[in-house]
Design an enzyme around this catalytic site. Structure first.
Site, PDB file in Angstrom:
ATOM      1  N   ASP A  12       0.882  -1.192  -0.037  1.00  7.72           N
ATOM      2  CA  ASP A  12      -0.274   0.008   0.058  1.00  7.72           C
ATOM      3  C   ASP A  12       1.089   1.134   0.089  1.00  7.72           C
ATOM      4  O   ASP A  12       1.740   1.151   1.054  1.00  7.72           O
ATOM      5  CB  ASP A  12      -0.772  -0.024   1.233  1.00  7.72           C
ATOM      6  CG  ASP A  12      -1.761   1.078   1.247  1.00  7.72           C
ATOM      7  OD1 ASP A  12      -2.441   1.448   0.146  1.00  7.72           O
ATOM      8  OD2 ASP A  12      -2.214   1.675   2.263  1.00  7.72           O
ATOM      9  N   GLU A  23      -1.160  -0.627  -6.278  1.00  4.09           N
ATOM     10  CA  GLU A  23      -2.417   0.082  -6.996  1.00  4.09           C
ATOM     11  C   GLU A  23      -1.600   0.867  -8.341  1.00  4.09           C
ATOM     12  O   GLU A  23      -0.418   1.101  -8.084  1.00  4.09           O
ATOM     13  CB  GLU A  23      -3.016   0.924  -5.944  1.00  4.09           C
ATOM     14  CG  GLU A  23      -3.998   0.176  -5.122  1.00  4.09           C
ATOM     15  CD  GLU A  23      -4.571   1.207  -4.029  1.00  4.09           C
ATOM     16  OE1 GLU A  23      -5.664   1.439  -3.864  1.00  4.09           O
ATOM     17  OE2 GLU A  23      -3.492   1.670  -3.216  1.00  4.09           O
ATOM     18  N   CYS A  73     -12.892  -4.728   4.612  1.00  8.27           N
ATOM     19  CA  CYS A  73     -12.485  -5.595   5.711  1.00  8.27           C
ATOM     20  C   CYS A  73     -11.892  -6.601   5.198  1.00  8.27           C
ATOM     21  O   CYS A  73     -12.426  -7.485   4.564  1.00  8.27           O
ATOM     22  CB  CYS A  73     -13.538  -5.778   6.729  1.00  8.27           C
ATOM     23  SG  CYS A  73     -13.110  -6.889   7.774  1.00  8.27           S
ATOM     24  N   CYS A 118     -13.657 -10.033   6.503  1.00 13.01           N
ATOM     25  CA  CYS A 118     -14.943 -10.575   6.171  1.00 13.01           C
ATOM     26  C   CYS A 118     -15.456 -10.202   4.730  1.00 13.01           C
ATOM     27  O   CYS A 118     -16.229 -10.560   4.186  1.00 13.01           O
ATOM     28  CB  CYS A 118     -15.988 -10.216   7.180  1.00 13.01           C
ATOM     29  SG  CYS A 118     -16.448  -8.640   7.179  1.00 13.01           S
ATOM     30  N   CYS A 164     -13.831  -3.867  12.831  1.00  9.94           N
ATOM     31  CA  CYS A 164     -14.890  -4.124  11.959  1.00  9.94           C
ATOM     32  C   CYS A 164     -16.246  -4.728  12.969  1.00  9.94           C
ATOM     33  O   CYS A 164     -15.878  -5.491  13.391  1.00  9.94           O
ATOM     34  CB  CYS A 164     -14.383  -5.481  10.842  1.00  9.94           C
ATOM     35  SG  CYS A 164     -16.040  -5.991   9.958  1.00  9.94           S
ATOM     36  N   ASP A 173      -3.173   0.818   6.888  1.00  8.92           N
ATOM     37  CA  ASP A 173      -2.589   0.566   5.779  1.00  8.92           C
ATOM     38  C   ASP A 173      -2.167  -0.997   5.489  1.00  8.92           C
ATOM     39  O   ASP A 173      -2.099  -1.411   4.398  1.00  8.92           O
ATOM     40  CB  ASP A 173      -0.998   1.028   6.063  1.00  8.92           C
ATOM     41  CG  ASP A 173      -1.097   2.578   6.199  1.00  8.92           C
ATOM     42  OD1 ASP A 173      -2.122   3.276   5.557  1.00  8.92           O
ATOM     43  OD2 ASP A 173      -0.153   3.264   6.860  1.00  8.92           O
TER      44      ASP A 173
HETATM   45 ZN   LIG Z   1     -14.862  -7.835   8.760  1.00  9.59          ZN
END
Ligand SMILES: [Zn+2]
Length: 378
Positions: free
Chosen positions: A187, A271, A324, A327, A344, A354
């Site tokens: 990142d 990215e 997240c 999940c 989360c 990061d």
């Molecule tokens: Zn999550």
């Protein structure tokens, strides 16, 4: 796979050679400006365009008129026409910002490019043979494999007065693609360079920051001096040398870091960022440009390729920081750059901003590769 690689070496031209190089810079600039004016005039008068071939033909005539053009490398002059042509193509495709500009002696880069034709450029022991210049002493800090083909050379002089050649080679890469066993996501981060999905982050060393600070100090001094005075000229040289020092330290550092990563991983995902647009949009100013991310990713790419690894670029709009990694649900509320850590509430995972983003980048990169491989095998 045909691969290209450019290497830069310092050269030590003699007095006469320095003189000829300076004249070549001048001639290349003259040709560029002359045909830029011609193109402009032609267009304004009759909306007609002057192609590269038209210019190249006319150059023969111009050389008879301005005989000093014959003293310099003729391919360098042709290359100058190519550069002009590229500048126009870029302008019409709206890739580059504006209409091609005239090159002034002061502000333009001191460089020229030439192409190897029938072995007229050769790298020998401690020497490089260049058109018109003959043998120039070179400091070759790495060996070039015998099957690499020398394609072109750019001769340049830095603002502090050193000479370099950037040589482009072409070769057939024999590296077999590796099975991916170790992968990572990086990142991009500020003011650090990156944070990896394994939590490893990389920051410029102190000595580099020190030189940068020194450069800023000397630049402030320069801005207070009277332009054109002898003190100004001296200070300008001090600034130019420091600039080069900063650039070299940064390059060394980026080489080391990219090598480390290329040895550690088979696949690295990043990215696909447009640094120019980013620094404009976020008002980061100069620091983003100078952060070296672009240079770093190019080094990373070829160092991975050399080892059979791969660099995967994922879409810059992929919301890597909002997903997240535990999940997969999206949290738009953590978009704010000030949120460094978050929780989360769905899977109860605790995230470092990061590292979480880097993990998502790694996973998205792997998904993209799987997709491409499936398409290729279908
Ligand atoms: Zn999550």
């Amino acid at each position: 796979m045909i691969t290209h690689r450019a290497y830069e070496f310092r050269i030590y031209p003699s007095r006469d050679q320095q003189d000829l190089i300076a004249r070549t810079f001048g001639c290349v600039r003259l040709v560029y400006n002359y045909y830029l004016a011609e193109k402009k005039q032609r267009y304004e008068e009759s909306k007609a365009t002057l192609s590269y071939t038209d210019c190249a033909k006319d150059l023969t005539r111009l050389k008879k008129e301005k005989t000093f053009l014959k003293e310099v490398d003729s391919i360098a002059l042709q290359q100058s026409l190519r550069h002009l042509d590229d500048a126009f193509t870029g302008f019409f495709k709206r890739e580059k910002s504006g209409y091609p500009k005239f090159k002034s002696k002061r502000s333009s880069r001191r460089s020229y490019s030439t192409v190897c034709v029938n072995g007229n450029i050769r790298l020998e022991d401690g020497k490089i043979r260049l058109p018109k210049l003959g043998e120039v002493r070179i400091k070759k800090h790495r060996e070039i494999p015998e099957d690499w083909i020398l394609k072109s050379v750019t001769v340049k002089q830095t603002p502090s007065g050193k000479y370099f050649v950037s040589i482009l080679f072409e070769y057939e890469s024999q590296v077999e693609k590796k099975e991916v066993e170790r992968s990572a996501g990086l990142d991009y981060s500020m003011p650090k360079l990156f944070v990896s999905s394994d939590g490893y982050s990389c920051e410029y060393p102190r000595f580099y920051r020190k030189t940068e600070e020194k450069l800023a100090r000397e630049q402030r001094k320069l801005s207070k001096m009277e332009k054109g005075s002898s003190n100004y000229r001296k200070q300008k040289l001090v600034v130019a040398r420091l600039h080069e020092k900063v650039a070299n330290q940064r390059k060394d550092f980026l080489h080391k870091e990219s090598l480390k990563l290329a040895q550690m991983y088979d696949r690295i995902s990043i990215e696909d960022l447009d640094m120019k647009a980013m620094s404009k949009a976020l008002h980061f100013g100069k620091s983003v440009h100078d952060n070296g991310w672009g240079m770093f990713t190019r080094m990373l790419e070829y160092k991975l390729q050399d080892r059979g690894g791969q660099l995967v670029k994922i879409d810059k709009w992929y919301p890597s920081s909002q997903i997240c990694s535990g999940c997969g649900c999206i949290h738009p509320e953590v978009k704010d750059l000030n949120v460094r850590e978050w929780f989360c509430d769905w899977c109860l995972e605790y995230h470092d901003r990061d590292i979480n983003a880097a993990v998502n980048i790694r996973e998205e990169g792997s998904r993209l590769r799987r997709e491409t491989e499936m398409r290729e095998s279908a």
